[in-house]
Design an enzyme around this catalytic site. Structure first.
Site, PDB file in Angstrom:
ATOM      1  N   LYS A 187       6.901   6.649  -1.756  1.00 54.88           N
ATOM      2  CA  LYS A 187       6.198   6.623  -0.490  1.00 54.88           C
ATOM      3  C   LYS A 187       5.173   5.664  -0.550  1.00 54.88           C
ATOM      4  O   LYS A 187       4.216   5.502  -1.178  1.00 54.88           O
ATOM      5  CB  LYS A 187       5.575   8.063  -0.381  1.00 54.88           C
ATOM      6  CG  LYS A 187       5.095   8.197   0.820  1.00 54.88           C
ATOM      7  CD  LYS A 187       3.745   8.900   0.871  1.00 54.88           C
ATOM      8  CE  LYS A 187       2.520   8.198   1.627  1.00 54.88           C
ATOM      9  NZ  LYS A 187       2.677   7.340   2.635  1.00 54.88           N
TER      10      LYS A 187
ATOM     11  N   THR B  21      -8.172  10.295  -2.822  1.00 57.84           N
ATOM     12  CA  THR B  21      -6.903  10.628  -2.809  1.00 57.84           C
ATOM     13  C   THR B  21      -6.491  10.972  -4.502  1.00 57.84           C
ATOM     14  O   THR B  21      -5.687  11.973  -4.456  1.00 57.84           O
ATOM     15  CB  THR B  21      -5.993   9.752  -2.139  1.00 57.84           C
ATOM     16  OG1 THR B  21      -6.599   9.345  -1.101  1.00 57.84           O
ATOM     17  CG2 THR B  21      -4.440  10.429  -2.057  1.00 57.84           C
ATOM     18  N   GLY B  22      -7.167  10.106  -5.302  1.00 60.17           N
ATOM     19  CA  GLY B  22      -6.407  10.431  -6.679  1.00 60.17           C
ATOM     20  C   GLY B  22      -6.909  11.640  -7.170  1.00 60.17           C
ATOM     21  O   GLY B  22      -6.199  12.299  -7.898  1.00 60.17           O
TER      22      GLY B  22
ATOM     23  N   GLU C 169     -17.132   1.400  -2.980  1.00 59.73           N
ATOM     24  CA  GLU C 169     -16.154   0.267  -2.530  1.00 59.73           C
ATOM     25  C   GLU C 169     -16.087   0.141  -1.171  1.00 59.73           C
ATOM     26  O   GLU C 169     -15.989   1.247  -0.333  1.00 59.73           O
ATOM     27  CB  GLU C 169     -14.994   0.706  -3.134  1.00 59.73           C
ATOM     28  CG  GLU C 169     -13.779  -0.342  -3.386  1.00 59.73           C
ATOM     29  CD  GLU C 169     -12.614   0.384  -3.625  1.00 59.73           C
ATOM     30  OE1 GLU C 169     -12.156   1.573  -3.443  1.00 59.73           O
ATOM     31  OE2 GLU C 169     -11.643  -0.324  -4.203  1.00 59.73           O
TER      32      GLU C 169
ATOM     33  N   GLU D 249      -4.158   4.500 -10.259  1.00 61.98           N
ATOM     34  CA  GLU D 249      -4.853   3.167 -10.138  1.00 61.98           C
ATOM     35  C   GLU D 249      -5.535   3.366  -9.167  1.00 61.98           C
ATOM     36  O   GLU D 249      -5.179   3.429  -8.033  1.00 61.98           O
ATOM     37  CB  GLU D 249      -3.784   2.074  -9.902  1.00 61.98           C
ATOM     38  CG  GLU D 249      -2.831   1.955 -11.167  1.00 61.98           C
ATOM     39  CD  GLU D 249      -3.554   1.259 -12.486  1.00 61.98           C
ATOM     40  OE1 GLU D 249      -4.518   0.758 -12.377  1.00 61.98           O
ATOM     41  OE2 GLU D 249      -3.018   1.513 -13.655  1.00 61.98           O
TER      42      GLU D 249
ATOM     43  N   GLU E 282       1.800   4.548   4.887  1.00 62.79           N
ATOM     44  CA  GLU E 282       2.406   4.661   6.294  1.00 62.79           C
ATOM     45  C   GLU E 282       2.027   3.477   7.209  1.00 62.79           C
ATOM     46  O   GLU E 282       2.846   2.998   8.009  1.00 62.79           O
ATOM     47  CB  GLU E 282       1.428   5.693   7.113  1.00 62.79           C
ATOM     48  CG  GLU E 282       0.073   5.782   7.227  1.00 62.79           C
ATOM     49  CD  GLU E 282      -0.668   6.826   7.684  1.00 62.79           C
ATOM     50  OE1 GLU E 282       0.019   7.487   8.758  1.00 62.79           O
ATOM     51  OE2 GLU E 282      -1.617   7.292   7.185  1.00 62.79           O
TER      52      GLU E 282
ATOM     53  N   GLY F 122      -4.223   3.913  -5.135  1.00 65.70           N
ATOM     54  CA  GLY F 122      -4.999   4.314  -3.825  1.00 65.70           C
ATOM     55  C   GLY F 122      -6.477   4.343  -4.221  1.00 65.70           C
ATOM     56  O   GLY F 122      -7.074   4.244  -5.310  1.00 65.70           O
ATOM     57  N   GLY F 123      -7.137   5.181  -3.302  1.00 63.86           N
ATOM     58  CA  GLY F 123      -8.388   5.448  -3.313  1.00 63.86           C
ATOM     59  C   GLY F 123      -8.918   6.653  -4.223  1.00 63.86           C
ATOM     60  O   GLY F 123      -8.041   7.550  -4.515  1.00 63.86           O
TER      61      GLY F 123
ATOM     62  N   CYS G 156      -8.464  -4.365  -5.245  1.00 63.98           N
ATOM     63  CA  CYS G 156      -9.202  -3.220  -5.898  1.00 63.98           C
ATOM     64  C   CYS G 156      -9.961  -4.042  -7.000  1.00 63.98           C
ATOM     65  O   CYS G 156     -10.969  -3.476  -7.239  1.00 63.98           O
ATOM     66  CB  CYS G 156      -8.096  -2.472  -6.484  1.00 63.98           C
ATOM     67  SG  CYS G 156      -6.716  -3.322  -7.617  1.00 63.98           S
TER      68      CYS G 156
HETATM   69  P1  NAP Z   1      -5.315   5.938  -0.012  1.00 63.58           P
HETATM   70  O1  NAP Z   1      -5.669   6.212   1.355  1.00 63.58           O
HETATM   71  O2  NAP Z   1      -5.875   6.929  -1.156  1.00 63.58           O
HETATM   72  O3  NAP Z   1      -3.678   5.985   0.144  1.00 63.58           O
HETATM   73  C1  NAP Z   1      -2.936   5.496  -0.878  1.00 63.58           C
HETATM   74  C2  NAP Z   1      -1.606   6.345  -0.670  1.00 63.58           C
HETATM   75  O4  NAP Z   1      -1.652   7.531  -0.873  1.00 63.58           O
HETATM   76  C3  NAP Z   1      -0.828   5.851   0.655  1.00 63.58           C
HETATM   77  O5  NAP Z   1       0.402   5.646   0.547  1.00 63.58           O
HETATM   78  C4  NAP Z   1      -1.209   7.346   1.188  1.00 63.58           C
HETATM   79  O6  NAP Z   1      -0.545   7.409   2.426  1.00 63.58           O
HETATM   80  C5  NAP Z   1      -0.969   8.251   0.251  1.00 63.58           C
HETATM   81  N1  NAP Z   1      -1.737   9.547   0.500  1.00 63.58           N
HETATM   82  C6  NAP Z   1      -2.621   9.795   1.383  1.00 63.58           C
HETATM   83  N2  NAP Z   1      -2.904  11.281   1.245  1.00 63.58           N
HETATM   84  C7  NAP Z   1      -2.130  11.629   0.200  1.00 63.58           C
HETATM   85  C8  NAP Z   1      -2.005  12.959  -0.401  1.00 63.58           C
HETATM   86  N3  NAP Z   1      -2.718  13.932  -0.065  1.00 63.58           N
HETATM   87  N4  NAP Z   1      -1.042  12.905  -1.371  1.00 63.58           N
HETATM   88  C9  NAP Z   1      -0.361  11.962  -1.916  1.00 63.58           C
HETATM   89  N5  NAP Z   1      -0.456  10.649  -1.279  1.00 63.58           N
HETATM   90  C10 NAP Z   1      -1.355  10.453  -0.312  1.00 63.58           C
HETATM   91  O7  NAP Z   1      -5.706   4.352  -0.486  1.00 63.58           O
HETATM   92  P2  NAP Z   1      -5.541   3.052   0.386  1.00 63.58           P
HETATM   93  O8  NAP Z   1      -6.722   2.942   1.471  1.00 63.58           O
HETATM   94  O9  NAP Z   1      -4.066   2.916   0.852  1.00 63.58           O
HETATM   95  O10 NAP Z   1      -5.643   2.080  -0.453  1.00 63.58           O
HETATM   96  C11 NAP Z   1      -6.968   1.590  -0.851  1.00 63.58           C
HETATM   97  C12 NAP Z   1      -7.507   1.999  -2.254  1.00 63.58           C
HETATM   98  O11 NAP Z   1      -6.566   1.639  -3.197  1.00 63.58           O
HETATM   99  C13 NAP Z   1      -8.681   1.298  -2.387  1.00 63.58           C
HETATM  100  O12 NAP Z   1      -9.591   2.183  -3.031  1.00 63.58           O
HETATM  101  C14 NAP Z   1      -8.287   0.260  -3.798  1.00 63.58           C
HETATM  102  O13 NAP Z   1      -9.250   0.062  -4.562  1.00 63.58           O
HETATM  103  C15 NAP Z   1      -7.345   1.134  -4.223  1.00 63.58           C
HETATM  104  N6  NAP Z   1      -6.207   0.308  -5.134  1.00 63.58           N
HETATM  105  C16 NAP Z   1      -6.236   0.178  -6.576  1.00 63.58           C
HETATM  106  C17 NAP Z   1      -5.431  -0.582  -7.326  1.00 63.58           C
HETATM  107  C18 NAP Z   1      -5.595  -0.587  -8.722  1.00 63.58           C
HETATM  108  O14 NAP Z   1      -4.631  -1.383  -9.227  1.00 63.58           O
HETATM  109  N7  NAP Z   1      -6.435   0.066  -9.349  1.00 63.58           N
HETATM  110  C19 NAP Z   1      -4.596  -1.528  -6.571  1.00 63.58           C
HETATM  111  C20 NAP Z   1      -4.589  -1.552  -5.089  1.00 63.58           C
HETATM  112  C21 NAP Z   1      -5.392  -0.738  -4.506  1.00 63.58           C
HETATM  113  P3  NAP Z   1      -0.835   6.981   3.980  1.00 63.58           P
HETATM  114  O15 NAP Z   1      -0.969   5.817   3.927  1.00 63.58           O
HETATM  115  O16 NAP Z   1       0.222   7.482   4.697  1.00 63.58           O
HETATM  116  O17 NAP Z   1      -2.108   7.959   4.243  1.00 63.58           O
END
Ligand code: NAP
Length: 492
Positions: free
Chosen positions: A174, A231-232, A384, A249, A177, A227-228, A283
């Site tokens: 997935k 959500t994690g 962040e 991550e 979006e 991701g964030g 990130c």
């Molecule tokens: P996000 O809002 O947490 O979304 C990440 C993914 O999770 C997206 O595919 C999102 O789908 C999906 N998602 C949303 N709600 C969910 C749920 N209830 N259950 C399962 N999946 C769900 O994060 P983001 O805004 O895309 O990414 C930014 C974050 O990622 C930042 O905090 C960044 O630091 C972190 N990041 C970390 C790394 C690392 O290596 N540590 C690398 C890159 C990014 P939708 O897009 O459809 O909402």
């Protein structure tokens, strides 16, 4: 592609027929229309992945055969590099050159896991008994839900898809979006390379709609998520009921510590890159500048001078050095974050409000921004922004630098700049972050593990550990000459 859901080897639309428009964050133009999957689509994809896994159609391939599949996918990625780079820049608004680097990194990731797979072997354990052989075997964990973010869409999912395939798992992918186009292309390449039906499945659409299904369904064995933090945390809770393995991550609030004896020209140059590359949507971005007091003015003045010069623009602007934020919603979050920092007393030195010039006003552009007079009690230092905002703090002693650098719930990455090897050694060993750069910022290698301490996540991607995440470990003890145990008396 309105039939962008891929289940059991077939492309199809969402079951309810819904579609979603993907618009360029640089100018709002329509770049793609994709299927907007829902819970029923996710359930079907999980079912296909489970059936494929339980049939052993892929896990029974030899490690060498799976290695060859990965090498083939790497070849196809290189063949299509230009197409993929344009797709990635279309969705994210980032420069084509950056997307081109990302595709090369994705191919390198597949090659890394191909090499690990080809070298894979079971491990003998000394049983201490001449008639017993004892070995550790490594088996695919099963069905994986692989969930990626929008900032490095293809790269981040490749860190999951490549080891899942290398180990013989099946998966449901997935993408965010906002950025599904390169995930769709990757699945086409996996299909072309010859993965069996049902091994790779893709559902495009919103995490809010079906994310919980992917993370709680009992047929899923592992969730790997980038991701964030919010959500994690939710994913850990959803996965707990069925005790799934969860690899996370998450975000980072990464200290970049500069001592007065550092190579200053290089340190300043990297500080600018660390904070403003991809408009801070990284990130591991070096968003916390921590400088030794005597060099504060010199460093900050120079960073501000450099920040003012950075050219913003979309993928088609060949003079642009960085691009837009991903969405209007994200731009608003960055603005709110900045407002809080200013309320708390941070001093704005450059940037600070969205770009309104004629050429940028159709996109979500925010300029490089520097906040001085910050400290660890401030929201803008602790949280962040995921935007181009650099906060500046000062220190007087090495102990203080380390304390400030560790004063965060996150622990993803950090850097130390000094010409004194003792300083570098001490700071790099005492910082509690998953990657530390010394007199550098940003490089990573597929051969080296990547991941966070503390709230930046758990588990590791890449390296050797990045494959182990996808494996179950089994001990097989073979007694070639069984005798009675004699533990309990036989009273017959
Ligand atoms: P996000 O809002 O947490 O979304 C990440 C993914 O999770 C997206 O595919 C999102 O789908 C999906 N998602 C949303 N709600 C969910 C749920 N209830 N259950 C399962 N999946 C769900 O994060 P983001 O805004 O895309 O990414 C930014 C974050 O990622 C930042 O905090 C960044 O630091 C972190 N990041 C970390 C790394 C690392 O290596 N540590 C690398 C890159 C990014 P939708 O897009 O459809 O909402």
């Amino acid at each position: 592609m309105t039939s962008s859901i891929y289940i059991a080897g077939k492309w199809r639309p969402a079951l309810d027929g819904a579609v979603r428009e993907i618009r360029s964050p640089a100018d709002g133009t329509l770049v793609a229309t994709v299927s907007d999957g829902k819970i029923e689509d996710a359930l079907a994809a999980i079912g296909a992945a489970r059936s494929a896994f339980d049939s052993r159609v892929f896990s029974s391939w030899s490690w060498n055969d799976r290695s060859s599949l990965l090498a083939k996918i790497a070849d196809l990625l290189e063949r299509d590099a230009e197409i993929i780079a344009h797709l990635e820049s279309g969705d994210t608004g980032k420069r084509i050159i950056e997307s081109t680097y990302d595709v090369a990194d994705v191919a390198a990731t597949f090659r890394h896991f191909a090499k690990l797979a080809s070298a894979h072997h079971d491990r003998s354990v000394d049983s201490g008994l001449p008639h017993v052989t004892s070995k550790m075997t490594y088996e695919p964990i099963g069905v994986c839900s692989l969930i990626g973010p929008w900032n490095y869409p293809l790269l981040q999912i490749s860190w999951k898809v490549a080891p899942a395939l290398a180990s013989g798992c099946s998966f449901v992918l997935k993408p965010s979006e906002l950025t599904p186009s390169t995930a769709i292309h990757l699945i086409k390449l996996i299909e072309e390379a010859g993965a069996p039906e049902g091994v790779a499945n893709l559902v495009t659409g919103s995490g809010a709609a079906f994310g919980d299904t992917l993370t709680s369904d009992p047929r899923v064995d592992l969730v790997s998520f980038t991701g964030g933090l919010p959500t994690g945390k939710r994913i850990m809770i959803k996965a707990a009921d069925t005790v799934k393995r969860v690899a996370l991550e998450l975000g980072g609030k990464n200290p970049n510590i500069i001592f007065a004896d550092a190579p200053l020209d290089e340190a300043i140059d990297f500080a600018v890159t660390a904070a403003f590359l991809h408009s801070g949507q990284v990130c591991s971005a070096g968003t916390r500048l921590i400088v030794e007091r005597p060099i504060h003015d010199q460093i900050v003045n120079e960073i501000v001078r450099r920040a003012k010069q950075i050219r913003l623009g979309g993928p088609n602007d060949l003079t642009a050095e960085t691009g837009p934020l991903i969405s209007e919603g994200h731009l608003k979050k960055v603005e709110e974050y900045l407002a809080k920092g200013l309320e708390e007393g941070a001093k704005l030195l450059v940037g600070g409000s969205r770009c309104t010039s004629e050429e940028l006003s159709q996109g979500w552009f925010f300029p490089p921004t520097v906040l001085d007079d910050c400290n660890t009690n401030m929201y803008c230092v602790q949280e962040e922004s995921f935007g181009p905002i650099l906060t500046v703090e000062v220190f007087d002693t090495i102990e203080e630098a380390i304390k400030i650098g560790n004063d965060t719930i996150y622990g993803l990455s950090g850097a130390v700049w000094s010409t004194n090897p003792i300083t570098c050694e001490r700071v790099s060993s005492e910082l509690r972050h998953g990657t530390i750069w010394v007199n550098d910022y940003g490089p990573y290698k597929p051969q080296a593990e990547w991941g966070g301490f503390k709230a930046s996540g758990n588990g590791r991607e890449l390296g050797e550990h990045g494959l182990q995440e996808y494996l179950e470990i089994k001990h097989i003890w073979v007694n070639n000459s069984p005798t009675r145990s004699g533990w309990f008396a036989d009273r017959n």
